[in-house]
Design a protein around this motif. Sequence first.
Motif, PDB file in Angstrom:
ATOM      1  N   GLU A 159       0.870  -1.178   0.000  1.00 44.54           N
ATOM      2  CA  GLU A 159       0.000   0.000   0.000  1.00 44.54           C
ATOM      3  C   GLU A 159       0.903   1.223   0.000  1.00 44.54           C
ATOM      4  O   GLU A 159       1.715   1.397   0.907  1.00 44.54           O
ATOM      5  CB  GLU A 159      -0.904   0.011   1.222  1.00 44.54           C
ATOM      6  N   MET A 160       0.756   2.061  -1.030  1.00 45.23           N
ATOM      7  CA  MET A 160       1.646   3.207  -1.167  1.00 45.23           C
ATOM      8  C   MET A 160       0.876   4.424  -1.660  1.00 45.23           C
ATOM      9  O   MET A 160      -0.006   4.306  -2.507  1.00 45.23           O
ATOM     10  CB  MET A 160       2.757   2.899  -2.168  1.00 45.23           C
ATOM     11  N   GLU A 161       1.242   5.579  -1.134  1.00 52.56           N
ATOM     12  CA  GLU A 161       0.718   6.828  -1.662  1.00 52.56           C
ATOM     13  C   GLU A 161       1.801   7.395  -2.577  1.00 52.56           C
ATOM     14  O   GLU A 161       2.884   7.753  -2.124  1.00 52.56           O
ATOM     15  CB  GLU A 161       0.392   7.813  -0.547  1.00 52.56           C
ATOM     16  N   LEU A 162       1.505   7.427  -3.864  1.00 53.24           N
ATOM     17  CA  LEU A 162       2.493   7.830  -4.863  1.00 53.24           C
ATOM     18  C   LEU A 162       2.097   9.146  -5.529  1.00 53.24           C
ATOM     19  O   LEU A 162       0.910   9.398  -5.750  1.00 53.24           O
ATOM     20  CB  LEU A 162       2.643   6.757  -5.939  1.00 53.24           C
ATOM     21  N   GLU A 163       3.090   9.929  -5.840  1.00 49.34           N
ATOM     22  CA  GLU A 163       2.897  11.177  -6.575  1.00 49.34           C
ATOM     23  C   GLU A 163       2.643  10.852  -8.049  1.00 49.34           C
ATOM     24  O   GLU A 163       2.959   9.756  -8.516  1.00 49.34           O
ATOM     25  CB  GLU A 163       4.147  12.049  -6.451  1.00 49.34           C
ATOM     26  N   ALA A 164       2.113  11.815  -8.772  1.00 51.73           N
ATOM     27  CA  ALA A 164       1.956  11.653 -10.223  1.00 51.73           C
ATOM     28  C   ALA A 164       3.330  11.399 -10.824  1.00 51.73           C
ATOM     29  O   ALA A 164       4.323  11.977 -10.389  1.00 51.73           O
ATOM     30  CB  ALA A 164       1.331  12.899 -10.818  1.00 51.73           C
ATOM     31  N   GLY A 165       3.394  10.497 -11.797  1.00 58.34           N
ATOM     32  CA  GLY A 165       4.665  10.204 -12.437  1.00 58.34           C
ATOM     33  C   GLY A 165       4.688   8.806 -13.011  1.00 58.34           C
ATOM     34  O   GLY A 165       3.696   8.075 -12.970  1.00 58.34           O
ATOM     35  N   GLN A 190      11.842  -3.149  -3.424  1.00 58.94           N
ATOM     36  CA  GLN A 190      10.446  -3.544  -3.655  1.00 58.94           C
ATOM     37  C   GLN A 190       9.499  -2.419  -3.276  1.00 58.94           C
ATOM     38  O   GLN A 190       9.735  -1.718  -2.314  1.00 58.94           O
ATOM     39  CB  GLN A 190      10.102  -4.800  -2.841  1.00 58.94           C
ATOM     40  N   PRO A 191       8.435  -2.259  -4.054  1.00 60.47           N
ATOM     41  CA  PRO A 191       8.000  -3.062  -5.197  1.00 60.47           C
ATOM     42  C   PRO A 191       8.531  -2.558  -6.533  1.00 60.47           C
ATOM     43  O   PRO A 191       8.025  -2.932  -7.582  1.00 60.47           O
ATOM     44  CB  PRO A 191       6.489  -2.925  -5.136  1.00 60.47           C
ATOM     45  N   PHE A 192       9.547  -1.702  -6.485  1.00 61.87           N
ATOM     46  CA  PHE A 192      10.064  -1.100  -7.711  1.00 61.87           C
ATOM     47  C   PHE A 192      11.308  -1.818  -8.209  1.00 61.87           C
ATOM     48  O   PHE A 192      12.048  -2.429  -7.449  1.00 61.87           O
ATOM     49  CB  PHE A 192      10.342   0.390  -7.487  1.00 61.87           C
ATOM     50  N   CYS A 193      11.538  -1.713  -9.504  1.00 63.30           N
ATOM     51  CA  CYS A 193      12.668  -2.367 -10.160  1.00 63.30           C
ATOM     52  C   CYS A 193      13.988  -1.700  -9.802  1.00 63.30           C
ATOM     53  O   CYS A 193      14.071  -0.468  -9.729  1.00 63.30           O
ATOM     54  CB  CYS A 193      12.462  -2.314 -11.676  1.00 63.30           C
ATOM     55  N   ASP A 194      15.018  -2.508  -9.574  1.00 61.38           N
ATOM     56  CA  ASP A 194      16.381  -1.993  -9.375  1.00 61.38           C
ATOM     57  C   ASP A 194      17.362  -2.625 -10.361  1.00 61.38           C
ATOM     58  O   ASP A 194      18.567  -2.499 -10.202  1.00 61.38           O
ATOM     59  CB  ASP A 194      16.850  -2.195  -7.935  1.00 61.38           C
ATOM     60  N   GLY A 195      16.835  -3.330 -11.373  1.00 61.92           N
ATOM     61  CA  GLY A 195      17.688  -3.952 -12.379  1.00 61.92           C
ATOM     62  C   GLY A 195      18.093  -5.383 -12.065  1.00 61.92           C
ATOM     63  O   GLY A 195      18.800  -6.008 -12.854  1.00 61.92           O
ATOM     64  N   SER A 196      17.640  -5.933 -10.940  1.00 57.63           N
ATOM     65  CA  SER A 196      18.024  -7.293 -10.537  1.00 57.63           C
ATOM     66  C   SER A 196      17.482  -8.370 -11.468  1.00 57.63           C
ATOM     67  O   SER A 196      17.885  -9.521 -11.366  1.00 57.63           O
ATOM     68  CB  SER A 196      17.555  -7.577  -9.109  1.00 57.63           C
ATOM     69  N   ALA A 247      -1.522   9.761 -13.191  1.00 55.06           N
ATOM     70  CA  ALA A 247      -1.790  11.132 -13.615  1.00 55.06           C
ATOM     71  C   ALA A 247      -1.874  12.089 -12.432  1.00 55.06           C
ATOM     72  O   ALA A 247      -1.690  13.293 -12.587  1.00 55.06           O
ATOM     73  CB  ALA A 247      -3.083  11.190 -14.420  1.00 55.06           C
ATOM     74  N   GLU A 248      -2.153  11.541 -11.260  1.00 51.03           N
ATOM     75  CA  GLU A 248      -2.268  12.367 -10.059  1.00 51.03           C
ATOM     76  C   GLU A 248      -1.855  11.562  -8.837  1.00 51.03           C
ATOM     77  O   GLU A 248      -1.759  10.331  -8.894  1.00 51.03           O
ATOM     78  CB  GLU A 248      -3.701  12.871  -9.898  1.00 51.03           C
ATOM     79  N   LYS A 249      -1.602  12.257  -7.741  1.00 46.25           N
ATOM     80  CA  LYS A 249      -1.236  11.600  -6.492  1.00 46.25           C
ATOM     81  C   LYS A 249      -2.389  10.700  -6.061  1.00 46.25           C
ATOM     82  O   LYS A 249      -3.554  11.110  -6.107  1.00 46.25           O
ATOM     83  CB  LYS A 249      -0.961  12.660  -5.417  1.00 46.25           C
ATOM     84  N   GLN A 250      -2.056   9.454  -5.682  1.00 50.95           N
ATOM     85  CA  GLN A 250      -3.099   8.520  -5.250  1.00 50.95           C
ATOM     86  C   GLN A 250      -2.515   7.364  -4.460  1.00 50.95           C
ATOM     87  O   GLN A 250      -1.320   7.095  -4.526  1.00 50.95           O
ATOM     88  CB  GLN A 250      -3.891   8.000  -6.446  1.00 50.95           C
ATOM     89  N   THR A 251      -3.386   6.691  -3.732  1.00 51.67           N
ATOM     90  CA  THR A 251      -3.000   5.491  -3.003  1.00 51.67           C
ATOM     91  C   THR A 251      -3.196   4.300  -3.934  1.00 51.67           C
ATOM     92  O   THR A 251      -4.246   4.165  -4.565  1.00 51.67           O
ATOM     93  CB  THR A 251      -3.851   5.304  -1.734  1.00 51.67           C
ATOM     94  N   VAL A 252      -2.156   3.464  -4.039  1.00 46.69           N
ATOM     95  CA  VAL A 252      -2.211   2.279  -4.890  1.00 46.69           C
ATOM     96  C   VAL A 252      -1.835   1.056  -4.064  1.00 46.69           C
ATOM     97  O   VAL A 252      -1.184   1.163  -3.023  1.00 46.69           O
ATOM     98  CB  VAL A 252      -1.277   2.399  -6.116  1.00 46.69           C
ATOM     99  N   TYR A 253      -2.252  -0.098  -4.539  1.00 43.19           N
ATOM    100  CA  TYR A 253      -1.925  -1.377  -3.907  1.00 43.19           C
ATOM    101  C   TYR A 253      -1.167  -2.197  -4.948  1.00 43.19           C
ATOM    102  O   TYR A 253      -1.772  -2.799  -5.835  1.00 43.19           O
ATOM    103  CB  TYR A 253      -3.190  -2.088  -3.436  1.00 43.19           C
TER     104      TYR A 253
END
Length: 109
Positions: A44-50, A63-69, A83-89
């Motif tokens: 569960e993460m609150e992420l900025e637009a991007g 985790q949960p993002f890629c680091d090239g491994s 497109a906008e800041k939101q909470t994602v799972y």
Amino acid sequence: LECRYLSETARAQPRSLNDEPGINNNRGKTGMDDPVIAQKAPYEMELEAGTYYWCSCGRSKNQPFCDGSHEGTGFEPKEFTLAEKQTVYLCGCKWTADAPFCDGAHENL
């Protein structure tokens, strides 16, 4: 007594014909081409637009993002844009059918 060993091919579990590369639909099975289960729950993460890159192999130390491994594994990160800041799972088990988002697949592992 004579010992007989099955070849790796003979011991391998059959794969579904509709498996997507980088996403494993063969739930409950393990093998070299399976992702590593980072955790059996969503992130569960609150992420900025991007734009973000979700780890599909489970080997990332970020985790949960890629680091090239995933290099040399056949897995590729899943790019997604908010497109906008939101909470994602985001999926932590790497078995989701809705990458990068959790679909509850971890409940069947």
